[in-house]
Scaffold this active site. Sequence first.
Site, PDB file in Angstrom:
ATOM      1  N   ASP A  51     -10.545   4.028  -1.845  1.00 30.07           N
ATOM      2  CA  ASP A  51     -11.161   2.979  -1.016  1.00 30.07           C
ATOM      3  C   ASP A  51     -12.671   2.835  -1.217  1.00 30.07           C
ATOM      4  OD1 ASP A  51      -8.621   2.801  -0.053  1.00 30.07           O
ATOM      5  OD2 ASP A  51      -9.165   3.011   2.061  1.00 30.07           O
ATOM      6  N   ASP A  88       0.835  -1.208   0.000  1.00 32.30           N
ATOM      7  CA  ASP A  88       0.000   0.000   0.000  1.00 32.30           C
ATOM      8  C   ASP A  88       0.871   1.261   0.000  1.00 32.30           C
ATOM      9  OD1 ASP A  88      -2.022   1.811   0.380  1.00 32.30           O
ATOM     10  OD2 ASP A  88      -2.948   0.733   2.047  1.00 32.30           O
ATOM     11  N   GLY A  98      -4.827   3.309  -8.142  1.00 32.58           N
ATOM     12  CA  GLY A  98      -4.973   3.479  -9.589  1.00 32.58           C
ATOM     13  C   GLY A  98      -4.118   4.593 -10.179  1.00 32.58           C
TER      14      GLY A  98
END
Length: 411
Positions: A232, A162, A211
């Site tokens: 999210d 992440d 993205g």
Amino acid sequence: MRIVALLSSAVLALTSLTAASQTSAAAKAPTRTPQAPRQVVAQTPPMGWNSWNFFFEKVTDQDIRNAADQLVASGMKDAGYVYVNIDDTWEGQRDADGVLHSNAKFPDMKALADYVHSKGLKIGIYSSPGPKTCAGYEGSLDHEAQDAQLYADWGIDYLKYDLCSYIPVMETKAPNDKATQMRQMAAAYAKMDKALKATGRPIVFSFCQYGWDAVWEWAPSVGGNLWRTTGDITPNWDRIYAIASQQAGLESYAGPGHWNDPDMLEVGNGKLSLAENRSHFSLWAMLAAPLLAGNDLPNMKPEIKAILTNRDVIAIDQDKLGKQASRVYTEGEVDVWKRPLSGGAVAVAVINAGDSRYSTHPFHLSLAKLGLHGPQNGKDLWTGKTIKLHDGQPLELARHDVLLVRFDAPK
Ligand code: GLA
């Protein structure tokens, strides 16, 4: 004639060459060191469960064990859900040698991984290319190889990586130069990919960077098996519908080993209606999305279990052709998606993002726009019944509900 003669002598020459190399290969074969088989993961979109959407930062070792138990007891494992993924907040501190330890909520990661594996399941973990994770725990910056090896030693099968605190790192390294920052981001993912591959363990690599920089264009070249395409998800129809809509046009980027990821499932969370849960699950299956449930498994209601374990819908998601659906047309608040399936079959989803359409003003489905000719017999995957459709078929659709049909022999 001349060309044919030339061609056939070329073929002959090639055949004898091949034969010669086969003979010499066969002669050498016994002395060859056997090669490890190439590690292939995520040939269909990964299926499992992830801790974040229900537990958030509160997740513990016991929650993960309970989830593993429930995947088995509920029949979800048999339906294909195999990854049990620990999201953020398992991380503790690094010791003097830089070795990362889990925190008090996760007393023994190796024992936990062994437990999950003993159930015939696989286990996933979470980290960041930055110094900290999104929740402020320890990230992997400058410890990539060490962390990858640690995961492999624990028996980890899946890593969600992440971006989070790598953003300020990029900004500091290349102030006001977004293009250089984006290249650094890709390099950070490539670095972890190399580290994971160096362990020799097959580990699914899941990119989570929302993205940015059209990740679908470059993720496969730096080892991404799946990549988040948006910010999210939340258990809210508008958010789920917005994310699904943003997948339109990305279908050419998905395929075996590399998938667009519209985020983990919210089925069974929040106040989603049954229709919304059905539509969410249908859309994710049409999109060849990873199916990572994120609900409270020990307290799952039967109607939620029925949605998550609908084998016909899962078969759409897991279809071995690996082609993601396209949104063929939209009429007001109704979207029509089509997904090609193996064996020439086709799945069609009609999603009503608006209010109910009654028999007074039903939605009229154009089969012609879907490239289907004349009346069709299919299977309604939510009722399990045969459905006959003709061009211009009037459909009653409840608010936020879906009609999902599989045509095994479309005309
Ligand atoms: C980000 C990700 C979420 C989750 C949290 C954890 O917001 O997009 O999926 O992993 O971080 O902190």
